[in-house]
Motif scaffolding. Structure first.
Motif, PDB file in Angstrom:
ATOM      1  N   PHE A   1     -38.822 -64.102 -26.042  1.00 25.59           N
ATOM      2  CA  PHE A   1     -37.915 -64.549 -24.972  1.00 25.59           C
ATOM      3  C   PHE A   1     -38.616 -65.669 -24.212  1.00 25.59           C
ATOM      4  O   PHE A   1     -39.659 -65.437 -23.596  1.00 25.59           O
TER       5      PHE A   1
ATOM      6  N   MET B   1     -44.062 -71.287 -21.900  1.00 27.45           N
ATOM      7  CA  MET B   1     -45.455 -70.827 -21.761  1.00 27.45           C
ATOM      8  C   MET B   1     -45.496 -69.343 -21.448  1.00 27.45           C
ATOM      9  O   MET B   1     -44.574 -68.823 -20.838  1.00 27.45           O
TER      10      MET B   1
ATOM     11  N   ILE C   1     -45.448 -66.675 -23.502  1.00 23.60           N
ATOM     12  CA  ILE C   1     -44.345 -65.987 -24.171  1.00 23.60           C
ATOM     13  C   ILE C   1     -44.889 -64.842 -25.041  1.00 23.60           C
ATOM     14  O   ILE C   1     -45.569 -65.080 -26.047  1.00 23.60           O
ATOM     15  N   THR C   2     -44.565 -63.608 -24.618  1.00 28.07           N
ATOM     16  CA  THR C   2     -44.997 -62.426 -25.370  1.00 28.07           C
ATOM     17  C   THR C   2     -44.401 -62.460 -26.777  1.00 28.07           C
ATOM     18  O   THR C   2     -43.211 -62.738 -26.944  1.00 28.07           O
TER      19      THR C   2
ATOM     20  N   LEU D   1     -38.435 -68.074 -21.252  1.00 22.75           N
ATOM     21  CA  LEU D   1     -37.854 -68.568 -19.994  1.00 22.75           C
ATOM     22  C   LEU D   1     -38.908 -69.384 -19.239  1.00 22.75           C
ATOM     23  O   LEU D   1     -38.655 -70.522 -18.832  1.00 22.75           O
ATOM     24  N   THR D   2     -40.104 -68.806 -19.086  1.00 24.81           N
ATOM     25  CA  THR D   2     -41.159 -69.446 -18.295  1.00 24.81           C
ATOM     26  C   THR D   2     -41.646 -70.734 -18.948  1.00 24.81           C
ATOM     27  O   THR D   2     -41.737 -70.829 -20.172  1.00 24.81           O
TER      28      THR D   2
ATOM     29  N   THR E   1     -47.806 -59.491 -12.438  1.00 28.83           N
ATOM     30  CA  THR E   1     -47.376 -60.892 -12.383  1.00 28.83           C
ATOM     31  C   THR E   1     -46.100 -61.152 -13.163  1.00 28.83           C
ATOM     32  O   THR E   1     -45.226 -61.898 -12.703  1.00 28.83           O
TER      33      THR E   1
ATOM     34  N   VAL F   1     -39.896 -56.527 -24.801  1.00 26.37           N
ATOM     35  CA  VAL F   1     -39.390 -57.854 -25.162  1.00 26.37           C
ATOM     36  C   VAL F   1     -38.376 -57.727 -26.289  1.00 26.37           C
ATOM     37  O   VAL F   1     -37.257 -58.266 -26.212  1.00 26.37           O
TER      38      VAL F   1
HETATM   39  P1  FAD Z   1     -46.373 -68.840 -10.087  1.00 30.85           P
HETATM   40  O1  FAD Z   1     -44.885 -68.824 -10.055  1.00 30.85           O
HETATM   41  O2  FAD Z   1     -47.046 -70.172 -10.102  1.00 30.85           O
HETATM   42  O3  FAD Z   1     -46.915 -67.980  -8.875  1.00 30.85           O
HETATM   43  C1  FAD Z   1     -48.287 -68.027  -8.458  1.00 30.85           C
HETATM   44  C2  FAD Z   1     -48.409 -67.256  -7.141  1.00 30.85           C
HETATM   45  O4  FAD Z   1     -47.571 -67.850  -6.147  1.00 30.85           O
HETATM   46  C3  FAD Z   1     -47.947 -65.804  -7.250  1.00 30.85           C
HETATM   47  O5  FAD Z   1     -48.756 -64.987  -6.434  1.00 30.85           O
HETATM   48  C4  FAD Z   1     -46.539 -65.828  -6.677  1.00 30.85           C
HETATM   49  O6  FAD Z   1     -46.121 -64.575  -6.146  1.00 30.85           O
HETATM   50  C5  FAD Z   1     -46.690 -66.901  -5.596  1.00 30.85           C
HETATM   51  N1  FAD Z   1     -45.433 -67.522  -5.254  1.00 30.85           N
HETATM   52  C6  FAD Z   1     -44.652 -68.315  -6.042  1.00 30.85           C
HETATM   53  N2  FAD Z   1     -43.558 -68.701  -5.369  1.00 30.85           N
HETATM   54  C7  FAD Z   1     -43.641 -68.146  -4.145  1.00 30.85           C
HETATM   55  C8  FAD Z   1     -42.816 -68.171  -2.985  1.00 30.85           C
HETATM   56  N3  FAD Z   1     -41.649 -68.818  -2.951  1.00 30.85           N
HETATM   57  N4  FAD Z   1     -43.211 -67.488  -1.885  1.00 30.85           N
HETATM   58  C9  FAD Z   1     -44.384 -66.781  -1.905  1.00 30.85           C
HETATM   59  N5  FAD Z   1     -45.210 -66.725  -2.961  1.00 30.85           N
HETATM   60  C10 FAD Z   1     -44.841 -67.401  -4.062  1.00 30.85           C
HETATM   61  N6  FAD Z   1     -42.430 -65.314 -19.441  1.00 30.85           N
HETATM   62  C11 FAD Z   1     -41.404 -65.394 -20.336  1.00 30.85           C
HETATM   63  O7  FAD Z   1     -40.460 -66.160 -20.152  1.00 30.85           O
HETATM   64  N7  FAD Z   1     -41.398 -64.621 -21.458  1.00 30.85           N
HETATM   65  C12 FAD Z   1     -42.399 -63.759 -21.746  1.00 30.85           C
HETATM   66  O8  FAD Z   1     -42.351 -63.060 -22.773  1.00 30.85           O
HETATM   67  C13 FAD Z   1     -43.505 -63.668 -20.839  1.00 30.85           C
HETATM   68  N8  FAD Z   1     -44.560 -62.866 -21.131  1.00 30.85           N
HETATM   69  C14 FAD Z   1     -45.683 -62.901 -20.327  1.00 30.85           C
HETATM   70  C15 FAD Z   1     -46.833 -62.212 -20.713  1.00 30.85           C
HETATM   71  C16 FAD Z   1     -47.971 -62.274 -19.917  1.00 30.85           C
HETATM   72  C17 FAD Z   1     -49.213 -61.572 -20.374  1.00 30.85           C
HETATM   73  C18 FAD Z   1     -47.948 -62.996 -18.695  1.00 30.85           C
HETATM   74  C19 FAD Z   1     -49.164 -63.033 -17.828  1.00 30.85           C
HETATM   75  C20 FAD Z   1     -46.831 -63.687 -18.320  1.00 30.85           C
HETATM   76  C21 FAD Z   1     -45.678 -63.667 -19.122  1.00 30.85           C
HETATM   77  N9  FAD Z   1     -44.532 -64.411 -18.799  1.00 30.85           N
HETATM   78  C22 FAD Z   1     -43.473 -64.487 -19.674  1.00 30.85           C
HETATM   79  C23 FAD Z   1     -44.561 -65.305 -17.643  1.00 30.85           C
HETATM   80  C24 FAD Z   1     -44.341 -64.597 -16.307  1.00 30.85           C
HETATM   81  O9  FAD Z   1     -43.017 -64.228 -16.148  1.00 30.85           O
HETATM   82  C25 FAD Z   1     -44.806 -65.547 -15.203  1.00 30.85           C
HETATM   83  O10 FAD Z   1     -46.223 -65.605 -15.282  1.00 30.85           O
HETATM   84  C26 FAD Z   1     -44.372 -65.089 -13.835  1.00 30.85           C
HETATM   85  O11 FAD Z   1     -42.962 -65.218 -13.683  1.00 30.85           O
HETATM   86  C27 FAD Z   1     -45.092 -65.856 -12.688  1.00 30.85           C
HETATM   87  O12 FAD Z   1     -45.071 -67.215 -12.924  1.00 30.85           O
HETATM   88  P2  FAD Z   1     -46.449 -68.091 -12.825  1.00 30.85           P
HETATM   89  O13 FAD Z   1     -47.467 -67.409 -13.651  1.00 30.85           O
HETATM   90  O14 FAD Z   1     -46.081 -69.488 -13.162  1.00 30.85           O
HETATM   91  O15 FAD Z   1     -46.890 -67.968 -11.332  1.00 30.85           O
END
Ligand code: FAD
Ligand code: TGC
Length: 392
Positions: free
Chosen positions: A134, A166, A168-169, A136-137, A370, A100
């Motif tokens: 960072f 949400m 965010i590391t 984004l999410t 993930t 990060v």
């Molecule tokens: P969702 O997008 O809701 O997905 C849930 C499930 O649905 C998954 O299996 C996915 O593959 C599936 N899915 C979704 N869309 C589709 C599709 N079109 N077709 C088929 N399957 C689909 N984010 C940041 O911005 N900054 C960070 O520093 C950061 N750190 C993180 C640290 C940790 C420990 C974790 C767990 C996450 C972090 N993230 C961070 C967020 C991470 O990038 C997201 O969790 C990830 O992009 C997935 O988003 P979601 O959890 O909302 O899952």
């Protein structure tokens, strides 16, 4: 178990690394052996990020390691990858922190920032004097960040930010946050901002109860009328693709990092299988089924090493392709998770304890699968590249 990690090289790949690459790998391995391995199980147990390692890692040049200038180490991308591999051999949480700071904070400042922003932030981030995150999410937009609700509104010469980020590391550790927001008004572009985390209206709160990446800080960020000067806008950002460009850097590092976690699991399983005796006082390593598992792990690690090294060499030649990076992230994290599951199995009941690193790696890798694009999102990225059809 009293063994010193010797690396995992099933196909003579070391011969393809130059002296500098081997040196950086050896020094990072030593740093991890001496500073991280002795404390990581306690950190994991207590859900504590080992902040005391930040400045030493800065002194070793790990932050923004592949950036040239501004006090950064100017390593090649392969050297940077090897640093990530060794760190994640220790723990995915520490590698996450470095990913990060480097790929998601320093890279965007270096790539999209003004001269003043680079001069102000990069040297302090390189030493670890300042920390970054960072954002984004969002709670409702993970795989589909383009849907983000965070907004930036122009107000005089300032911008006013509102929204929620949400997962965010390092969110609550950070001095500066690279935050992505959609512009209000006619220009609906996504832009990046460098936000001082002490700004009024900025609040970071930690996620508790994680069974994965427990030695890493994960936070939510709430932005309520956060007023920032126009000088905090990263002037080179141009829509969502700029954020995705940062992800390429981090995904590349993860493709190496996952190899480190896989190596730790393989090495632990091999040492265990040679010592553990069952049936006729023979080591379990003498059984064909156990050997098959070790062979599978070593073969898959070797294939993953080839993939990461090839992508790294291409990146060093200025030919990085995001779809190749997706393939490497997707494959190597899946492979590492499978190795962790097999190693856990080979350790029997001992595999579920913190006497061995395997279960911790297994739990960590569930997050790594993930974040930075889920396994299936990378499947769809590759599927689109092959067929020309978007299946998102
Ligand atoms: P969702 O997008 O809701 O997905 C849930 C499930 O649905 C998954 O299996 C996915 O593959 C599936 N899915 C979704 N869309 C589709 C599709 N079109 N077709 C088929 N399957 C689909 N984010 C940041 O911005 N900054 C960070 O520093 C950061 N750190 C993180 C640290 C940790 C420990 C974790 C767990 C996450 C972090 N993230 C961070 C967020 C991470 O990038 C997201 O969790 C990830 O992009 C997935 O988003 P979601 O959890 O909302 O899952
Ligand atoms: P789409 O229309 O496909 O693309 C928008 C624009 O971006 C371009 N683009 C890329 N550019 C550079 N690199 C890439 N990898 C790119 N992918 C796409 C694209 O060409 C387009 O450009 P233009 O000029 O036409 O505007 O966008 P979409 O909204 O349909 O989304 C595509 C998708 C699903 C692939 C993308 O959103 C995605 O990758 N989703 C996954 C989200 C993700 O990975 N989030 C990670 C958050 S950070 C994190 O997890 C940190 S963990 C840290 C740690 O602890 O290690």
């Amino acid at each position: 178990m009293g063994f010193r990690f010797q690396g995992v090289d099933g196909i003579g790949l070391d011969a393809w690394l130059n002296e500098d690459e081997r040196l950086v790998r050896a020094s990072t391995r030593q740093f991890v052996e001496e500073n991280l391995i002795p404390i990581i199980e306690a950190c994991n147990h207590d859900s504590r990020f080992p902040k005391e390692l930040v400045r030493p890692m800065g002194a070793l040049g790990y932050f923004g390691a592949n950036i040239h200038g501004y006090g950064c180490a100017g390593m090649s991308n392969v050297e940077y990858g090897l640093v990530m591999q060794e760190l994640e051999r220790g723990d995915s949480g520490l590698r996450s922190f470095v990913s990060v700071q480097s790929s998601l904070v320093m890279y965007p400042i270096h790539t999209f920032g003004s001269d003043d922003q680079k001069k102000e932030w990069l040297p302090q981030l390189a030493t670890g004097e300042k920390l970054g995150c960072f954002g984004l999410t969002e709670p409702d937009f993970g795989s589909n960040p383009g849907g983000m609700r965070t907004r930036a509104r122009k107000s005089g010469t300032d911008y006013v930010l509102n929204g929620e980020k949400m997962w965010i590391t390092s969110g609550s550790l950070a001095d500066v946050a690279v935050l992505w927001a959609r512009m209000e008004g006619e220009d609906q572009r996504v832009c990046g901002f460098l936000v001082d985390t002490k700004s009024p209206g900025f609040r970071a709160y930690d996620v508790h109860g994680k069974w994965s990446l427990r030695a890493s800080v994960t936070s939510g960020i709430s932005l309520q009328d956060v007023r920032v000067p126009a000088s905090t806008l990263l002037p080179g950002t141009d829509g969502l693709k700029s954020a995705l460009q940062c992800l390429n850097q981090a995904r590349y590092g993860i493709s190496w990092g996952a190899l480190g976690a896989a190596m730790a699991c393989y090495d632990t399983a091999l040492q265990y299988a040679l010592l553990r005796k069952q049936f006729r006082d023979q080591p379990i390593a003498s059984h064909q089924l156990v050997q098959e598992k070790l062979v599978w792990m070593l073969t898959e690690i070797s294939k993953g090493q080839l993939l990461a090294l090839h992508v790294g060499r291409n990146k060093d030649a200025g030919k990085a392709d995001p779809t190749h990076i997706s393939m490497a992230k997707r494959n190597n994290v899946w492979m590492a998770l499978e190795c962790a599951r097999i190693a856990r199995d080979l350790l029997g009941a001992n595999g579920i304890t913190s006497d061995y690193p395997v279960m911790r790696h297994l739990m960590n890798l569930e997050s790594v699968k993930t974040y930075e694009g889920t396994h299936d999102i990378h499947t769809l990225i590759l599927g689109q590249s092959i067929t020309g059809i978007s299946a998102f």
